[in-house]
Design a protein around this motif. Sequence first.
Motif, PDB file in Angstrom:
ATOM      1  N   ARG A 116       3.503  -6.496 -11.136  1.00 17.72           N
ATOM      2  CA  ARG A 116       1.801  -6.511 -10.754  1.00 17.72           C
ATOM      3  C   ARG A 116       2.141  -4.896 -10.176  1.00 17.72           C
ATOM      4  O   ARG A 116       1.470  -3.662  -9.748  1.00 17.72           O
ATOM      5  N   ARG A 144      -2.433  -0.499   2.719  1.00 15.31           N
ATOM      6  CA  ARG A 144      -3.798  -1.509   2.423  1.00 15.31           C
ATOM      7  C   ARG A 144      -4.715  -1.803   1.359  1.00 15.31           C
ATOM      8  O   ARG A 144      -4.895  -2.075   0.876  1.00 15.31           O
ATOM      9  N   CYS A 153      -2.897  -1.449  -1.473  1.00 18.82           N
ATOM     10  CA  CYS A 153      -3.136  -2.947  -2.375  1.00 18.82           C
ATOM     11  C   CYS A 153      -4.179  -3.575  -2.310  1.00 18.82           C
ATOM     12  O   CYS A 153      -4.674  -4.005  -3.298  1.00 18.82           O
ATOM     13  N   ALA A 154      -5.544  -3.047  -2.205  1.00 24.21           N
ATOM     14  CA  ALA A 154      -6.953  -3.485  -2.072  1.00 24.21           C
ATOM     15  C   ALA A 154      -7.117  -2.401  -3.555  1.00 24.21           C
ATOM     16  O   ALA A 154      -7.847  -3.658  -4.098  1.00 24.21           O
ATOM     17  N   LYS A 155      -6.859  -1.128  -3.284  1.00 33.41           N
ATOM     18  CA  LYS A 155      -6.575  -0.443  -4.951  1.00 33.41           C
ATOM     19  C   LYS A 155      -6.563  -1.221  -5.874  1.00 33.41           C
ATOM     20  O   LYS A 155      -7.219  -1.098  -6.932  1.00 33.41           O
ATOM     21  N   TYR A 156      -5.302  -1.740  -6.181  1.00 40.48           N
ATOM     22  CA  TYR A 156      -5.110  -2.150  -6.596  1.00 40.48           C
ATOM     23  C   TYR A 156      -4.861  -4.100  -6.972  1.00 40.48           C
ATOM     24  O   TYR A 156      -3.958  -4.640  -7.935  1.00 40.48           O
ATOM     25  N   ASP A 157      -5.364  -4.510  -6.290  1.00 40.39           N
ATOM     26  CA  ASP A 157      -5.048  -5.910  -6.257  1.00 40.39           C
ATOM     27  C   ASP A 157      -3.925  -7.096  -5.781  1.00 40.39           C
ATOM     28  O   ASP A 157      -3.501  -7.826  -6.660  1.00 40.39           O
ATOM     29  N   PHE A 158      -3.115  -5.730  -5.161  1.00 35.94           N
ATOM     30  CA  PHE A 158      -1.824  -6.158  -5.082  1.00 35.94           C
ATOM     31  C   PHE A 158      -1.450  -7.404  -3.464  1.00 35.94           C
ATOM     32  O   PHE A 158      -1.537  -6.421  -2.672  1.00 35.94           O
ATOM     33  N   ALA A 159      -0.850  -8.211  -3.150  1.00 33.64           N
ATOM     34  CA  ALA A 159      -0.822  -9.497  -2.488  1.00 33.64           C
ATOM     35  C   ALA A 159       0.225  -9.720  -2.773  1.00 33.64           C
ATOM     36  O   ALA A 159       1.085  -9.600  -3.200  1.00 33.64           O
TER      37      ALA A 159
END
Length: 291
Positions: A80, A11, A14-20
């Motif tokens: 991404r 998590r 994913c947050a650090k690299y704005d990855f969903a």
Amino acid sequence: MPSLTDLSTIRALCAKYDFALSKGFGQNFIINPGVCPRIAEASGIGPGWGVLEIGPGIGVLTEQLCRRADKVVSVEVDKRLPPLLAETMAGFDNFKLVLQDVLKVDLRALLAEEFGDRPVAVCANLPYYITSPILMRLLEEKLPIRNITVMVQKEAAQRLCAAPGTREAGAISYAVAYYSTPKLLFTVQPGSFYPAPKVTSAVIRLDVHDTPPVTPPDGDEAGLFCLIRAAFSQRRKTAANAVSNGLSLPKAQVLQAMETAGLDVRLRPEQLTLEDYCTLQTALRRPVGNN
């Protein structure tokens, strides 16, 4: 680097690299720490080996492969992911990312350029929606690959590994058996992933044949698999009826060919072996009335 199977780590990355996570790419990250080492071990790789990985995700399986092989090349379509993988795989100098669609990239050229004379294995947690196209491309192109170890949906694994001539077999089972020796190794429960899929997964290994176990007439592999697909296009019918309909051939011609091949005309598609289909293919190529 904290464990890549740790949910809080995933998590945070994913947050650090704005990855969903993308449903379109069939992304489910492995969070069971025992799964990826087991997959890597099952592939049989070691020093001196090259590994082609398909869809590395955040690198959970990738790092296990890098710990064992000389070089790991991961093909990824999601644009991404490179910044994220640059962080998670920073500790491995034997890792290379290729940002391409595995169904479009020139795999033969890629393998030659990246691995040279090394023995090569394919290892991957495959997106379920393109499992068959990827596996068939790897097999049909007769690439210099020793084995393929992949995680797929359990039902697909069972079909891929079903022996020709058995009730569980489908058209793809015959293609897999033609090009390789398949084995279902172990299952993986939904809770081993984030997010959890609705289905159970399974890991299979395909040991690629140097030479196929049967030889189609005149080496016509395309004709053999066209015949098999026609037979399975209506698997509730007899093989004779399905082949007649699927290939637009007179039923009398197909029945005669089956008799010439020594096959019971009442057999269903899954009751024929690879050798039976080769024999039937040969018989169908003969002029009608010529025994």
